[in-house]
Design a protein around this motif. Sequence first.
Motif, short mmCIF file in Angstrom:
data_model
loop_
_atom_site.label_atom_id
_atom_site.label_comp_id
_atom_site.label_asym_id
_atom_site.label_seq_id
_atom_site.Cartn_x
_atom_site.Cartn_y
_atom_site.Cartn_z
N ALA A 1 8.70 1.28 -9.07
CA ALA A 1 8.12 0.06 -8.49
C ALA A 1 9.10 -1.11 -8.64
O ALA A 1 9.26 -1.92 -7.73
N LEU A 2 9.73 -1.20 -9.81
CA LEU A 2 10.75 -2.24 -10.00
C LEU A 2 11.89 -2.08 -9.01
O LEU A 2 12.38 -3.05 -8.44
N LEU A 3 12.29 -0.82 -8.81
CA LEU A 3 13.39 -0.54 -7.89
C LEU A 3 13.02 -0.91 -6.45
O LEU A 3 13.84 -1.41 -5.70
N ILE B 1 3.13 -4.27 -20.64
CA ILE B 1 2.48 -3.34 -19.71
C ILE B 1 2.85 -1.90 -20.01
O ILE B 1 2.03 -0.99 -19.92
N THR B 2 4.10 -1.66 -20.40
CA THR B 2 4.56 -0.28 -20.61
C THR B 2 4.35 0.23 -22.02
O THR B 2 4.68 1.38 -22.31
N SER B 3 3.83 -0.61 -22.90
CA SER B 3 3.69 -0.20 -24.31
C SER B 3 2.76 0.99 -24.48
O SER B 3 2.92 1.80 -25.40
N SER B 4 1.76 1.10 -23.60
CA SER B 4 0.80 2.21 -23.72
C SER B 4 1.01 3.29 -22.67
O SER B 4 0.18 4.19 -22.53
N MET B 5 2.13 3.23 -21.93
CA MET B 5 2.40 4.21 -20.88
C MET B 5 3.10 5.44 -21.44
O MET B 5 3.88 5.34 -22.41
N ASN B 6 2.86 6.57 -20.81
CA ASN B 6 3.62 7.77 -21.15
C ASN B 6 4.90 7.79 -20.31
O ASN B 6 5.14 6.88 -19.51
N THR B 7 5.69 8.83 -20.47
CA THR B 7 6.99 8.88 -19.78
C THR B 7 6.85 8.86 -18.27
O THR B 7 7.57 8.15 -17.57
N ASP B 8 5.90 9.65 -17.73
CA ASP B 8 5.72 9.70 -16.27
C ASP B 8 5.29 8.35 -15.71
O ASP B 8 5.75 7.93 -14.64
N GLU B 9 4.44 7.66 -16.44
CA GLU B 9 3.97 6.34 -15.97
C GLU B 9 5.10 5.32 -16.02
O GLU B 9 5.19 4.45 -15.15
N LYS B 10 5.97 5.42 -17.02
CA LYS B 10 7.10 4.51 -17.10
C LYS B 10 8.08 4.77 -15.95
O LYS B 10 8.67 3.83 -15.41
N ILE B 11 8.24 6.03 -15.59
CA ILE B 11 9.11 6.36 -14.45
C ILE B 11 8.54 5.77 -13.16
O ILE B 11 9.26 5.21 -12.34
N ALA B 12 7.21 5.87 -13.00
CA ALA B 12 6.57 5.31 -11.81
C ALA B 12 6.73 3.79 -11.79
O ALA B 12 6.98 3.19 -10.74
N TYR B 13 6.63 3.18 -12.97
CA TYR B 13 6.80 1.72 -13.06
C TYR B 13 8.24 1.34 -12.72
O TYR B 13 8.48 0.32 -12.05
N HIS C 1 0.81 -1.22 0.00
CA HIS C 1 0.00 0.00 0.00
C HIS C 1 0.85 1.28 0.00
O HIS C 1 0.34 2.36 -0.27
N LYS C 2 2.15 1.13 0.26
CA LYS C 2 3.02 2.30 0.28
C LYS C 2 3.32 2.82 -1.13
O LYS C 2 3.77 3.95 -1.30
N LEU C 3 3.11 1.98 -2.13
CA LEU C 3 3.29 2.42 -3.51
C LEU C 3 2.15 3.35 -3.90
O LEU C 3 1.06 3.30 -3.32
N THR C 4 2.40 4.17 -4.88
CA THR C 4 1.32 5.03 -5.38
C THR C 4 0.30 4.18 -6.12
O THR C 4 0.56 3.03 -6.49
N VAL C 5 -0.86 4.74 -6.35
CA VAL C 5 -1.92 4.00 -7.05
C VAL C 5 -1.46 3.59 -8.45
O VAL C 5 -1.72 2.47 -8.90
N LYS C 6 -0.76 4.49 -9.15
CA LYS C 6 -0.28 4.17 -10.49
C LYS C 6 0.71 3.01 -10.45
O LYS C 6 0.68 2.11 -11.30
N GLN C 7 1.58 3.03 -9.45
CA GLN C 7 2.55 1.94 -9.33
C GLN C 7 1.86 0.62 -9.00
O GLN C 7 2.21 -0.42 -9.56
N GLN C 8 0.89 0.68 -8.11
CA GLN C 8 0.16 -0.54 -7.76
C GLN C 8 -0.58 -1.10 -8.98
O GLN C 8 -0.57 -2.31 -9.22
N LYS C 9 -1.20 -0.22 -9.74
CA LYS C 9 -1.91 -0.67 -10.93
C LYS C 9 -0.96 -1.32 -11.93
O LYS C 9 -1.29 -2.35 -12.52
N ALA C 10 0.23 -0.73 -12.10
CA ALA C 10 1.19 -1.29 -13.05
C ALA C 10 1.69 -2.65 -12.60
O ALA C 10 1.81 -3.59 -13.41
N VAL C 11 1.98 -2.78 -11.30
CA VAL C 11 2.48 -4.05 -10.78
C VAL C 11 1.43 -5.14 -10.92
O VAL C 11 1.71 -6.26 -11.36
N LEU C 12 0.19 -4.84 -10.56
CA LEU C 12 -0.88 -5.82 -10.66
C LEU C 12 -1.19 -6.17 -12.11
O LEU C 12 -1.50 -7.32 -12.43
#
Length: 422
Positions: free
Chosen positions: A245-247, A230-242, A169-180
């Motif tokens: 999450a990997l980190l 998962i990242t094919s449709s992401m913009n730059t900010d969303e890829k950074i958030a992803y 739950h400590k991840l942001t909503v965008k990060q959680q969505k990407a991971v799931l």
Amino acid sequence: MINWLTQQSILISLVCAFILLFHKPLLKQLGAHHMYSLWLAIPLMLLGSVVLQFLPNLLAESKLANFEHYRVLASLAVKNSESLIPTPLVVGLWLSGIAVMAALLLLQRRYLNKLLSKSTPYAHTQGGELNINALMLADALPILQSPEITSPMLTGVIRPTIIVPSDFHKLTVKQQKAVLAHELFHHERGDIITNLLAYGLLAIFWFNPLCWLAYRRFRDDQELACDAQITSSMNTDEKIAYSHALLAYSQHAQMGMLHTHYGNKNILKERIIQMKKQHGKSTLTIIAMTLGLGFASLILNQQVQAGDHQASSKESTKVTKSQAHSVHPLTRVEPKYPVAAVKANQNGYVQLKFDINKSGMVSNIKVIKSSPTGVFDKSAIKALEQWVYKKSKHGAKGSQVQLDFVIDEPAANVERIKVTAN
């Protein structure tokens, strides 16, 4: 069986070595999706070997030419293996390795069952709303949380479930969505079953170190392909958030046979770099690659088997026209070169007469002539009893075969002349 394992292990080693050595340029040119599909070459190659056992007509020409005359060689390697490591011991060691691999699989299944029983539904709130409703659709997989894991994972074949760590739950909503979404794509692609099949092949060829390296690379490519999707449709900010999450889970590489491993510090840099180099995924390209790999695997196995038949045959004897069209060997078991004959550097031959019933089984084996008398007879008969021929309406009576037992094959540049006395 040992001969088949050896033959296929060599072919698999060639494929694995090629992919491992040229992985970086192949990944750059093909992209993560198509690179992951390239691993289909190994199961398709094994499938090609099995297909050839049931489609003897693919090798009908070479089998027909070599039907009644075979050469049994005892090279130095065979000599040493027969004298130092008996075949039953080799088979026992191989089966022991498979048993260990199966035991490890059962232990992990037991661990995951225990983990699932202690996990609780994930329902953290953030901003007054349930994150689970914002993250997943109503018909998505169940999501559990557990303090015993440190990286999200997908597990379960019959009842697939996503398990997340307690600090998810400590991840942001965008990060959680990407991971799931990452784990959900593993499920949609059937990666758990794929991993089980890959582990099964690894269990069969556990003695080949290249297979272990290839298995780990295959699992890493699986994650790269999932990231690319998962990242094919992401913009730059969303890829950074992803990437963040990997980190966050990069220090925990949990490679298992029955679950995916989101966190993997070993390929963290590679995964982040690949997100900057998006390649498209073409279904037609993947289908074309699959068909091409399947055809190439079939041809490769066909050439290997045909080469074995041609190398083991010195000269074919004359067969009647009816025999040529009614009898086709499907399975030939190589006779064991007697240890005593190897030590004595002894050559010889055995001429056998036998019948083939309608189902293709051999019976009524008789020794017509052998030289030296009695030295190779038992080995030749024992092998011929296991040969299987093509099914026919009437079978065959009085078929004949000659097995030549030769210590070493003469060099290719040595002229060979066959002298017979009728």
